[in-house]
Design a protein around this motif. Structure first.
Motif, PDB file in Angstrom:
ATOM      1  N   ASP A  19      10.392  26.848 -35.841  1.00  0.00           N
ATOM      2  CA  ASP A  19      11.257  27.554 -35.991  1.00  0.00           C
ATOM      3  C   ASP A  19      12.210  26.473 -35.850  1.00  0.00           C
ATOM      4  O   ASP A  19      13.513  26.916 -36.695  1.00  0.00           O
ATOM      5  CB  ASP A  19      11.217  28.909 -34.759  1.00  0.00           C
ATOM      6  N   ILE A  20      12.138  25.756 -35.160  1.00  0.00           N
ATOM      7  CA  ILE A  20      13.256  24.674 -35.027  1.00  0.00           C
ATOM      8  C   ILE A  20      13.221  23.599 -35.979  1.00  0.00           C
ATOM      9  O   ILE A  20      14.526  23.497 -36.802  1.00  0.00           O
ATOM     10  CB  ILE A  20      13.439  23.742 -33.293  1.00  0.00           C
ATOM     11  N   GLU A  21      12.193  23.391 -36.617  1.00  0.00           N
ATOM     12  CA  GLU A  21      12.035  22.927 -37.830  1.00  0.00           C
ATOM     13  C   GLU A  21      12.876  23.427 -39.081  1.00  0.00           C
ATOM     14  O   GLU A  21      13.109  22.457 -39.772  1.00  0.00           O
ATOM     15  CB  GLU A  21      10.844  21.910 -38.017  1.00  0.00           C
ATOM     16  N   ARG A  22      12.374  25.138 -38.965  1.00  0.00           N
ATOM     17  CA  ARG A  22      12.283  24.739 -40.658  1.00  0.00           C
ATOM     18  C   ARG A  22      13.685  25.501 -40.359  1.00  0.00           C
ATOM     19  O   ARG A  22      15.015  24.927 -42.004  1.00  0.00           O
ATOM     20  CB  ARG A  22      12.151  27.093 -39.812  1.00  0.00           C
ATOM     21  N   VAL A  23      14.929  25.553 -39.742  1.00  0.00           N
ATOM     22  CA  VAL A  23      16.473  25.978 -39.174  1.00  0.00           C
ATOM     23  C   VAL A  23      16.970  24.574 -39.760  1.00  0.00           C
ATOM     24  O   VAL A  23      17.687  24.792 -40.634  1.00  0.00           O
ATOM     25  CB  VAL A  23      16.966  25.823 -37.753  1.00  0.00           C
ATOM     26  N   TYR A  24      16.518  23.172 -38.628  1.00  0.00           N
ATOM     27  CA  TYR A  24      17.325  22.185 -38.996  1.00  0.00           C
ATOM     28  C   TYR A  24      16.547  21.168 -40.383  1.00  0.00           C
ATOM     29  O   TYR A  24      17.845  20.640 -41.447  1.00  0.00           O
ATOM     30  CB  TYR A  24      16.448  21.006 -37.816  1.00  0.00           C
ATOM     31  N   SER A  25      15.758  21.907 -41.367  1.00  0.00           N
ATOM     32  CA  SER A  25      15.273  21.344 -42.304  1.00  0.00           C
ATOM     33  C   SER A  25      16.263  22.026 -43.416  1.00  0.00           C
ATOM     34  O   SER A  25      16.341  20.968 -44.578  1.00  0.00           O
ATOM     35  CB  SER A  25      13.846  21.809 -42.089  1.00  0.00           C
ATOM     36  N   ALA A  26      16.564  23.255 -43.284  1.00  0.00           N
ATOM     37  CA  ALA A  26      17.698  23.866 -44.586  1.00  0.00           C
ATOM     38  C   ALA A  26      18.974  23.077 -44.378  1.00  0.00           C
ATOM     39  O   ALA A  26      19.649  22.843 -45.350  1.00  0.00           O
ATOM     40  CB  ALA A  26      17.239  25.335 -43.822  1.00  0.00           C
ATOM     41  N   GLN A  27      19.245  22.286 -43.387  1.00  0.00           N
ATOM     42  CA  GLN A  27      20.400  21.320 -43.377  1.00  0.00           C
ATOM     43  C   GLN A  27      19.936  20.455 -43.017  1.00  0.00           C
ATOM     44  O   GLN A  27      21.061  19.576 -43.764  1.00  0.00           O
ATOM     45  CB  GLN A  27      21.361  21.429 -41.931  1.00  0.00           C
ATOM     46  N   ALA A  28      19.010  19.734 -43.776  1.00  0.00           N
ATOM     47  CA  ALA A  28      18.667  18.331 -43.843  1.00  0.00           C
ATOM     48  C   ALA A  28      19.434  18.117 -42.899  1.00  0.00           C
ATOM     49  O   ALA A  28      19.520  16.186 -43.115  1.00  0.00           O
ATOM     50  CB  ALA A  28      19.308  18.091 -45.168  1.00  0.00           C
ATOM     51  N   LEU A  29      18.984  18.596 -41.771  1.00  0.00           N
ATOM     52  CA  LEU A  29      19.248  17.705 -40.407  1.00  0.00           C
ATOM     53  C   LEU A  29      18.232  17.545 -39.420  1.00  0.00           C
ATOM     54  O   LEU A  29      16.653  17.811 -39.759  1.00  0.00           O
ATOM     55  CB  LEU A  29      19.625  17.787 -39.662  1.00  0.00           C
ATOM     56  N   ASP A  30      17.898  16.203 -38.708  1.00  0.00           N
ATOM     57  CA  ASP A  30      16.832  16.134 -37.655  1.00  0.00           C
ATOM     58  C   ASP A  30      17.027  16.831 -36.029  1.00  0.00           C
ATOM     59  O   ASP A  30      18.353  16.708 -35.964  1.00  0.00           O
ATOM     60  CB  ASP A  30      16.592  14.205 -38.070  1.00  0.00           C
ATOM     61  N   PRO A  58      22.012  30.934 -32.922  1.00  0.00           N
ATOM     62  CA  PRO A  58      19.923  31.947 -31.915  1.00  0.00           C
ATOM     63  C   PRO A  58      18.491  31.208 -32.202  1.00  0.00           C
ATOM     64  O   PRO A  58      18.074  31.444 -30.905  1.00  0.00           O
ATOM     65  CB  PRO A  58      20.309  32.632 -32.611  1.00  0.00           C
ATOM     66  N   GLU A  59      17.764  31.474 -33.413  1.00  0.00           N
ATOM     67  CA  GLU A  59      17.170  30.560 -33.400  1.00  0.00           C
ATOM     68  C   GLU A  59      16.749  29.473 -32.692  1.00  0.00           C
ATOM     69  O   GLU A  59      15.302  29.874 -32.396  1.00  0.00           O
ATOM     70  CB  GLU A  59      16.427  30.763 -34.727  1.00  0.00           C
ATOM     71  N   VAL A  60      17.594  28.799 -33.135  1.00  0.00           N
ATOM     72  CA  VAL A  60      16.966  27.511 -32.189  1.00  0.00           C
ATOM     73  C   VAL A  60      17.354  27.106 -30.847  1.00  0.00           C
ATOM     74  O   VAL A  60      16.487  27.061 -29.482  1.00  0.00           O
ATOM     75  CB  VAL A  60      18.233  26.347 -32.988  1.00  0.00           C
ATOM     76  N   ASP A  61      17.745  28.085 -30.051  1.00  0.00           N
ATOM     77  CA  ASP A  61      18.050  28.218 -28.730  1.00  0.00           C
ATOM     78  C   ASP A  61      16.853  28.940 -28.469  1.00  0.00           C
ATOM     79  O   ASP A  61      16.224  28.421 -27.418  1.00  0.00           O
ATOM     80  CB  ASP A  61      19.739  28.867 -28.682  1.00  0.00           C
ATOM     81  N   ARG A  62      16.938  30.406 -29.137  1.00  0.00           N
ATOM     82  CA  ARG A  62      15.615  31.090 -28.091  1.00  0.00           C
ATOM     83  C   ARG A  62      14.156  29.791 -28.540  1.00  0.00           C
ATOM     84  O   ARG A  62      13.074  30.010 -27.900  1.00  0.00           O
ATOM     85  CB  ARG A  62      15.160  32.208 -29.465  1.00  0.00           C
ATOM     86  N   ALA A  63      14.166  29.400 -29.595  1.00  0.00           N
ATOM     87  CA  ALA A  63      12.837  28.827 -29.663  1.00  0.00           C
ATOM     88  C   ALA A  63      12.542  27.533 -28.591  1.00  0.00           C
ATOM     89  O   ALA A  63      11.774  27.516 -27.897  1.00  0.00           O
ATOM     90  CB  ALA A  63      12.668  28.181 -30.931  1.00  0.00           C
ATOM     91  N   THR A  64      14.116  27.017 -28.874  1.00  0.00           N
ATOM     92  CA  THR A  64      14.363  25.827 -27.210  1.00  0.00           C
ATOM     93  C   THR A  64      13.666  26.024 -25.382  1.00  0.00           C
ATOM     94  O   THR A  64      13.051  26.164 -24.706  1.00  0.00           O
ATOM     95  CB  THR A  64      15.519  25.003 -27.501  1.00  0.00           C
TER      96      THR A  64
END
Length: 505
Positions: A19-30, A58-64
């Motif tokens: 889930d974290i990777e999906r959110v960050y990849s969508a913004q081309a960020l690590d 919110p999705e990153v916060d939940r995943a972490t």
């Protein structure tokens, strides 16, 4: 099934990472790196600001949160309960170290040093340069570079700093969070403005006071000092002395009549320290079966013999003599109860009163030198000068074939240290090697899995103005007293606990 639970926790971590990777990849960020400092008041690249902002998604916060929960539960499940218990029971040492880091302006000092880091000696000088005028930095119990390195290594092991090279430290993401935003010059010229116009994080950490006697030295010339004419008085002035308002060292204080229950508890607590080692570890820490019939093991400062009794039971050809102060040895046999009576009645295990700070006397029966001197959890209770005195007394009483066995933790660096360059120190290099390969994402000392040992290290500094030791520190200490390291055995791969065998030189 527990394995099924572990697999489920592992899967939960993997799902959250997806889930974290999906959110960050969508913004081309690590995702932000733990190793990279992030100072709130410093300029950042758009990528750095974007990656930081996504932490609030919110999705990153939940995943972490799911990852933290799963890792915590998995750690509690798989880790030996003793180590988890010690980490939690000694958590105050880490809290004090974090507050020290803020009080001593370590974060701001390292910020100006940059990502290459700063050697502990230079950090020490910078801290002294920022000391308040009413502090006496040259007090014998004040901060020194060796003690500072142990505090900073605890913080690095807990992921609050990075040790980039042995004794060279830099900030990471977690420590940089405490940055006040002030320069070292501003802190020197106007220390009272440190928390002005800040985000309040450093100020919040500073709410809990760190005793300056622990950090730097006495804050007032009126503070009490040890009485050098009293041999029972502490050789150093540790926070323990302030807490209990005593000039006595810890062990003489423990032996006061009003502390009878504390003394009894201490003896049994030393039995509990077996948990630092694997079951029966002392039996594998030395080649006991190679000793000749009637060989004598002297357990120096052995309390009630909680460790050496295992040798006496497993190796009937070895005689065990436990030495400690009269207040301990006089109650040792009764402390074991009737189950061990045959061992004492046979003479295979006995006690005698002796202060190990005094010469080794009288000699053993028949004037024979001991086959083995055992020092288990002794050296870490004493400053180096007292430790050398103990070791030299044993060296004077040793025969040419006498061995010294030291049972103590040997703490690795929190970084990959240079390897052995010759065969002369292979015994040391083999035990000082990192616990993981260089390409592992884990800290070389296993980080949080090893943190109880580093917490105990700080506790020793607080109680005795002493410390646990790195491999090189132990070898240098022994050599200064006439002993050379011949072998080091870790109880298990990745264990902090070790048995160090030394021979006379």
């Amino acid at each position: 099934m527990t394995i099924a639970t572990l697999r489920a926790l592992h899967a939960a971590i993997g799902t959250a990472l997806d889930d974290i990777e999906r959110v960050y990849s969508a913004q081309a960020l690590d995702f932000p790196s733990l190793d990279a400092a992030f100072y709130a008041t410093a300029p950042h690249t758009p990528e750095e600001d974007g990656a930081e902002a996504l932490r609030g998604d919110p999705e990153v916060d939940r995943a972490t949160k799911h990852i933290v929960a799963a890792c915590g539960q998995m750690s509690a499940l798989v880790h030996k309960p003793w180590f988890g218990l010690m980490a939690d029971a000694q958590a105050g040492q880490l809290a004090a170290a974090i507050r020290f880091m803020e009080t001593a302006n370590v974060v701001e000092i390292l910020k100006e040093a940059g990502p290459e880091g700063m050697h502990v000696k230079d950090i020490y000088d910078a801290i002294l340069d920022l000391l308040p005028k009413n502090v006496e930095p040259k007090h014998p119990n004040g901060l020194n570079p060796v003690g500072l390195s142990h505090i900073l290594r605890l913080l690095a092991t807990a992921h609050y700093l990075r040790e980039v090279k042995p004794d060279v430290f830099t900030n990471n993401r977690r420590s940089s969070y405490i940055d006040s935003g002030k320069t070292v010059a501003q802190l020197r010229d106007a220390p009272h403005t440190k928390y002005t116009d800040t985000d309040g994080v450093a100020a919040f950490v500073a709410l809990w006071h760190v005793p300056r006697v622990f950090c730097f030295g006495r804050t007032s010339p009126d503070a009490p000092a040890p009485d050098s004419d009293n041999l029972e008085v502490a050789h150093s002035w540790a926070p323990f002395n302030l807490a209990f308002e005593t000039k006595l060292g810890y062990f003489p204080w423990l032996e006061l009549p009003e502390n009878k229950d504390r003394l009894n508890r201490f003896g049994h607590a030393m039995t509990g320290t077996r948990q630092w080692d694997v079951q029966g570890g002392i039996l594998r820490g030395f080649s006991w079966d190679e000793l000749p019939e009637g060989a004598v093991l002297v357990d120096v400062g052995g309390g009630i013999g909680a460790q050496s009794i295992q040798v006496a039971e497993a190796h009937p050809h070895v005689r065990v003599l436990v030495e400690d102060r009269i207040q301990v040895t006089s109650a040792a046999v009764s402390a074991w109860g009737p189950d061990k009576a045959p061992l004492f009645e046979s003479g295979r295990m006995a006690y005698r009163a002796r202060d190990f700070l005094a010469p080794f006397a009288p000699p053993l029966e028949g004037a024979a030198a001991p086959a083995v001197f055992l020092l288990r959890l002794v050296l870490h209770d004493w400053q180096d000068q007292e430790a050398v005195k103990i070791l030299r007394h044993l060296r004077e009483a040793a025969g040419p074939d006498t061995k010294l066995l030291v049972g103590d933790m040997l703490l690795p660096y929190a970084c990959h240290a240079p390897g052995s360059q010759s065969g002369e120190d292979d015994a040391l290099f083999s035990v000082s090697k990192p616990f993981v390969d260089a390409d592992s994402p884990l800290l070389p000392n296993l980080g949080r899995a090893s943190i109880p040992g580093y917490l105990i290290d700080i506790m020793m500094m607080g109680m005795f103005d002493a410390r646990e030791k790195a491999v090189g520190e132990m070898a240098a200490l022994l050599l200064s007293a006439g002993w050379k390291v011949a072998e080091v055995r870790r109880s298990t791969p990745g264990a902090l606990w070790a048995y160090t065998t030394a021979v006379p030189v």
